[in-house]
Design a protein around this motif. Sequence first.
Motif, PDB file in Angstrom:
ATOM      1  N   ASP A 175       0.839  -1.194   0.000  1.00  0.00           N
ATOM      2  CA  ASP A 175       0.000   0.000   0.000  1.00  0.00           C
ATOM      3  C   ASP A 175       0.875   1.245   0.000  1.00  0.00           C
ATOM      4  OD1 ASP A 175      -2.319  -1.499   0.068  1.00  0.00           O
ATOM      5  OD2 ASP A 175      -2.443  -1.492   2.248  1.00  0.00           O
ATOM      6  N   CYS A 176       0.447   2.242  -0.739  1.00  0.00           N
ATOM      7  CA  CYS A 176       1.154   3.517  -0.787  1.00  0.00           C
ATOM      8  C   CYS A 176       0.092   4.603  -0.871  1.00  0.00           C
ATOM      9  CB  CYS A 176       2.087   3.573  -2.002  1.00  0.00           C
ATOM     10  SG  CYS A 176       3.115   5.071  -2.085  1.00  0.00           S
ATOM     11  N   THR A 177      -0.046   5.363   0.176  1.00  0.00           N
ATOM     12  CA  THR A 177      -1.148   6.313   0.243  1.00  0.00           C
ATOM     13  C   THR A 177      -0.781   7.494   1.118  1.00  0.00           C
ATOM     14  OG1 THR A 177      -3.508   6.517   0.766  1.00  0.00           O
ATOM     15  CG2 THR A 177      -2.182   5.163   2.238  1.00  0.00           C
ATOM     16  N   HIS A 178      -1.688   8.424   1.231  1.00  0.00           N
ATOM     17  CA  HIS A 178      -1.513   9.566   2.127  1.00  0.00           C
ATOM     18  C   HIS A 178      -2.544   9.442   3.245  1.00  0.00           C
ATOM     19  CE1 HIS A 178      -5.149  11.526   0.421  1.00  0.00           C
ATOM     20  NE2 HIS A 178      -4.727  11.001  -0.715  1.00  0.00           N
ATOM     21  N   PRO A 179      -2.105   9.507   4.504  1.00  0.00           N
ATOM     22  CA  PRO A 179      -3.048   9.409   5.617  1.00  0.00           C
ATOM     23  C   PRO A 179      -4.094  10.513   5.535  1.00  0.00           C
ATOM     24  CG  PRO A 179      -0.789   9.223   6.392  1.00  0.00           C
ATOM     25  CD  PRO A 179      -0.717   9.645   4.954  1.00  0.00           C
ATOM     26  N   PRO A 180      -5.361  10.205   5.761  1.00  0.00           N
ATOM     27  CA  PRO A 180      -6.424  11.222   5.679  1.00  0.00           C
ATOM     28  C   PRO A 180      -6.170  12.386   6.634  1.00  0.00           C
ATOM     29  CG  PRO A 180      -7.348   9.007   5.839  1.00  0.00           C
ATOM     30  CD  PRO A 180      -5.882   8.866   6.081  1.00  0.00           C
ATOM     31  N   GLY A 181      -6.349  13.580   6.118  1.00  0.00           N
ATOM     32  CA  GLY A 181      -6.173  14.767   6.938  1.00  0.00           C
ATOM     33  C   GLY A 181      -4.739  15.111   7.252  1.00  0.00           C
ATOM     34  N   ASN A 182      -3.795  14.369   6.672  1.00  0.00           N
ATOM     35  CA  ASN A 182      -2.388  14.594   6.985  1.00  0.00           C
ATOM     36  C   ASN A 182      -1.794  15.630   6.036  1.00  0.00           C
ATOM     37  OD1 ASN A 182       0.183  14.447   7.947  1.00  0.00           O
ATOM     38  ND2 ASN A 182       0.436  12.259   7.619  1.00  0.00           N
ATOM     39  N   ILE A 183      -2.297  16.855   6.135  1.00  0.00           N
ATOM     40  CA  ILE A 183      -1.773  17.954   5.325  1.00  0.00           C
ATOM     41  C   ILE A 183      -1.899  19.232   6.147  1.00  0.00           C
ATOM     42  CG2 ILE A 183      -4.029  18.180   4.192  1.00  0.00           C
ATOM     43  CD1 ILE A 183      -2.593  19.361   1.773  1.00  0.00           C
ATOM     44  N   LYS A 184      -0.850  20.016   6.129  1.00  0.00           N
ATOM     45  CA  LYS A 184      -0.829  21.257   6.904  1.00  0.00           C
ATOM     46  C   LYS A 184      -0.477  22.405   5.969  1.00  0.00           C
ATOM     47  CE  LYS A 184       1.391  23.518  10.870  1.00  0.00           C
ATOM     48  NZ  LYS A 184       2.430  23.386  11.925  1.00  0.00           N
ATOM     49  N   ILE A 185      -1.327  23.423   5.960  1.00  0.00           N
ATOM     50  CA  ILE A 185      -1.142  24.567   5.075  1.00  0.00           C
ATOM     51  C   ILE A 185      -0.914  25.819   5.923  1.00  0.00           C
ATOM     52  CG2 ILE A 185      -2.184  25.984   3.271  1.00  0.00           C
ATOM     53  CD1 ILE A 185      -3.836  23.555   2.462  1.00  0.00           C
ATOM     54  N   THR A 186       0.190  26.509   5.657  1.00  0.00           N
ATOM     55  CA  THR A 186       0.542  27.722   6.386  1.00  0.00           C
ATOM     56  C   THR A 186       0.747  28.855   5.388  1.00  0.00           C
ATOM     57  OG1 THR A 186       1.679  26.382   8.051  1.00  0.00           O
ATOM     58  CG2 THR A 186       2.148  28.743   8.044  1.00  0.00           C
ATOM     59  N   VAL A 187       0.223  30.033   5.728  1.00  0.00           N
ATOM     60  CA  VAL A 187       0.402  31.202   4.878  1.00  0.00           C
ATOM     61  C   VAL A 187       1.734  31.867   5.230  1.00  0.00           C
ATOM     62  CG1 VAL A 187      -0.542  33.411   4.156  1.00  0.00           C
ATOM     63  CG2 VAL A 187      -2.083  31.539   4.765  1.00  0.00           C
ATOM     64  N   LEU A 188       2.576  32.054   4.220  1.00  0.00           N
ATOM     65  CA  LEU A 188       3.864  32.708   4.424  1.00  0.00           C
ATOM     66  C   LEU A 188       3.805  34.198   4.097  1.00  0.00           C
ATOM     67  CD1 LEU A 188       6.279  30.043   2.883  1.00  0.00           C
ATOM     68  CD2 LEU A 188       5.600  30.323   5.283  1.00  0.00           C
ATOM     69  N   PRO A 215      -3.035  16.056  -2.006  1.00  0.00           N
ATOM     70  CA  PRO A 215      -2.437  14.782  -1.564  1.00  0.00           C
ATOM     71  C   PRO A 215      -2.516  13.690  -2.616  1.00  0.00           C
ATOM     72  CG  PRO A 215      -3.752  15.742   0.192  1.00  0.00           C
ATOM     73  CD  PRO A 215      -4.034  16.552  -1.029  1.00  0.00           C
ATOM     74  N   GLY A 216      -3.633  13.607  -3.331  1.00  0.00           N
ATOM     75  CA  GLY A 216      -3.755  12.581  -4.363  1.00  0.00           C
ATOM     76  C   GLY A 216      -2.790  12.795  -5.511  1.00  0.00           C
ATOM     77  N   LEU A 217      -2.590  14.052  -5.892  1.00  0.00           N
ATOM     78  CA  LEU A 217      -1.632  14.351  -6.956  1.00  0.00           C
ATOM     79  C   LEU A 217      -0.212  13.983  -6.540  1.00  0.00           C
ATOM     80  CD1 LEU A 217      -2.832  17.826  -8.311  1.00  0.00           C
ATOM     81  CD2 LEU A 217      -2.813  15.661  -9.550  1.00  0.00           C
ATOM     82  N   VAL A 218       0.142  14.328  -5.322  1.00  0.00           N
ATOM     83  CA  VAL A 218       1.485  13.998  -4.825  1.00  0.00           C
ATOM     84  C   VAL A 218       1.655  12.485  -4.740  1.00  0.00           C
ATOM     85  CG1 VAL A 218       3.039  14.194  -2.853  1.00  0.00           C
ATOM     86  CG2 VAL A 218       1.715  16.179  -3.594  1.00  0.00           C
ATOM     87  N   GLN A 219       0.638  11.802  -4.251  1.00  0.00           N
ATOM     88  CA  GLN A 219       0.700  10.339  -4.152  1.00  0.00           C
ATOM     89  C   GLN A 219       0.917   9.704  -5.514  1.00  0.00           C
ATOM     90  OE1 GLN A 219      -2.773   8.579  -2.326  1.00  0.00           O
ATOM     91  NE2 GLN A 219      -2.530   6.697  -3.501  1.00  0.00           N
ATOM     92  N   SER A 220       0.235  10.204  -6.531  1.00  0.00           N
ATOM     93  CA  SER A 220       0.365   9.635  -7.875  1.00  0.00           C
ATOM     94  C   SER A 220       1.752   9.856  -8.463  1.00  0.00           C
ATOM     95  CB  SER A 220      -0.697  10.242  -8.805  1.00  0.00           C
ATOM     96  OG  SER A 220      -0.455  11.632  -9.013  1.00  0.00           O
ATOM     97  N   THR A 221       2.505  10.778  -7.897  1.00  0.00           N
ATOM     98  CA  THR A 221       3.882  11.020  -8.333  1.00  0.00           C
ATOM     99  C   THR A 221       4.878  10.201  -7.528  1.00  0.00           C
ATOM    100  OG1 THR A 221       3.379  13.267  -9.088  1.00  0.00           O
ATOM    101  CG2 THR A 221       5.670  12.782  -8.544  1.00  0.00           C
ATOM    102  N   VAL A 222       4.699  10.174  -6.208  1.00  0.00           N
ATOM    103  CA  VAL A 222       5.672   9.542  -5.318  1.00  0.00           C
ATOM    104  C   VAL A 222       5.633   8.025  -5.423  1.00  0.00           C
ATOM    105  CG1 VAL A 222       6.351   9.214  -2.911  1.00  0.00           C
ATOM    106  CG2 VAL A 222       5.670  11.487  -3.720  1.00  0.00           C
ATOM    107  N   CYS A 223       4.443   7.435  -5.402  1.00  0.00           N
ATOM    108  CA  CYS A 223       4.331   5.977  -5.288  1.00  0.00           C
ATOM    109  C   CYS A 223       4.933   5.228  -6.487  1.00  0.00           C
ATOM    110  CB  CYS A 223       2.872   5.578  -5.069  1.00  0.00           C
ATOM    111  SG  CYS A 223       2.215   6.198  -3.485  1.00  0.00           S
ATOM    112  N   PRO A 224       4.619   5.591  -7.734  1.00  0.00           N
ATOM    113  CA  PRO A 224       5.266   4.878  -8.849  1.00  0.00           C
ATOM    114  C   PRO A 224       6.788   5.037  -8.858  1.00  0.00           C
ATOM    115  CG  PRO A 224       3.351   6.110  -9.627  1.00  0.00           C
ATOM    116  CD  PRO A 224       3.616   6.559  -8.220  1.00  0.00           C
ATOM    117  N   LEU A 225       7.250   6.222  -8.464  1.00  0.00           N
ATOM    118  CA  LEU A 225       8.698   6.437  -8.433  1.00  0.00           C
ATOM    119  C   LEU A 225       9.340   5.582  -7.355  1.00  0.00           C
ATOM    120  CD1 LEU A 225      11.198   7.874  -9.428  1.00  0.00           C
ATOM    121  CD2 LEU A 225      10.616   9.815  -7.952  1.00  0.00           C
ATOM    122  N   LEU A 226       8.705   5.480  -6.193  1.00  0.00           N
ATOM    123  CA  LEU A 226       9.247   4.644  -5.120  1.00  0.00           C
ATOM    124  C   LEU A 226       9.282   3.180  -5.542  1.00  0.00           C
ATOM    125  CD1 LEU A 226      10.270   4.391  -2.219  1.00  0.00           C
ATOM    126  CD2 LEU A 226       7.886   4.148  -1.490  1.00  0.00           C
TER     127      LEU A 226
END
Length: 249
Positions: free
Chosen positions: A172-185, A209-220
């Motif tokens: 399995d290769c996924t992103h944990p639900p809600g595991n994203i933090k956005i901060t304004v710089l 998160p889904g876009l990042v997952q679709s990039t990271v998982c195949p590469l890994l």
Amino acid sequence: MFQIRGLVVFCGLLAQTTAQLQGLPLGPGPVLPLVSGPTDLAGSLTGALSNGLLSGGLLDNLRNLPLLNILNLGRDNSGGLVGGLLGRLTSQLSFLKNIVDVQIQSPQLLELGLVQSPDGHRLYVNIPLDLGLDVKTSLVTSLLKLDVKLNITAEIVAVRNENGRIHLVLGDCTHPPGNIKITVLDGVGLLPVQLLLDNLTPFLHITLPGLVQSTVCPLLNSVLGNLDMTLVHDTADQLIHGLKFVIKV
């Protein structure tokens, strides 16, 4: 004659000293440690995975994620996966039309983490990413700069093929639900920017998160297939036998 006599005396002294040394008991020499297995296997594995992701173009792939295209698709809200996900954001979509460009700048791969399953037969790799987002809008002249942190969690298992050879595969290769933090710089304080941020944040939570997952998982998965065979064998041997990794915190 003097030189010959001196040489004879020197040889005699040397022989006498050697005989005395041979009679002395020898002290214990240094004891070499007995190494029964690979040292810092967890560190070697995470280092190889991190290097493989970076050399495989992870950061360039993240920079080229089609965020604006996804945003345009969401504006249509014409159905499909993205349309369905954004159905409840209809009231926000009209405000998002003010976004003219979204780009990921200076993405970073942070230090990988490693956790072993209780039975010892699986490894879970935590892949933390730090993404800087530049959001250009028609509302203000300056960019809205965001910092986004999210994690991808990948499962690694050891298997034997039909020839009896062991290798590592991606589970399995996924992103944990809600595991994203956005901060304004940059861009806080202006009312249009705050309204834009309030509308943009739910969109990023759903799509990024889904876009990042679709990039990271195949590469890994590709990285696992190209690891050093000694590292693969040592890791797989530990997992097949359920032996505990020494994971440094």
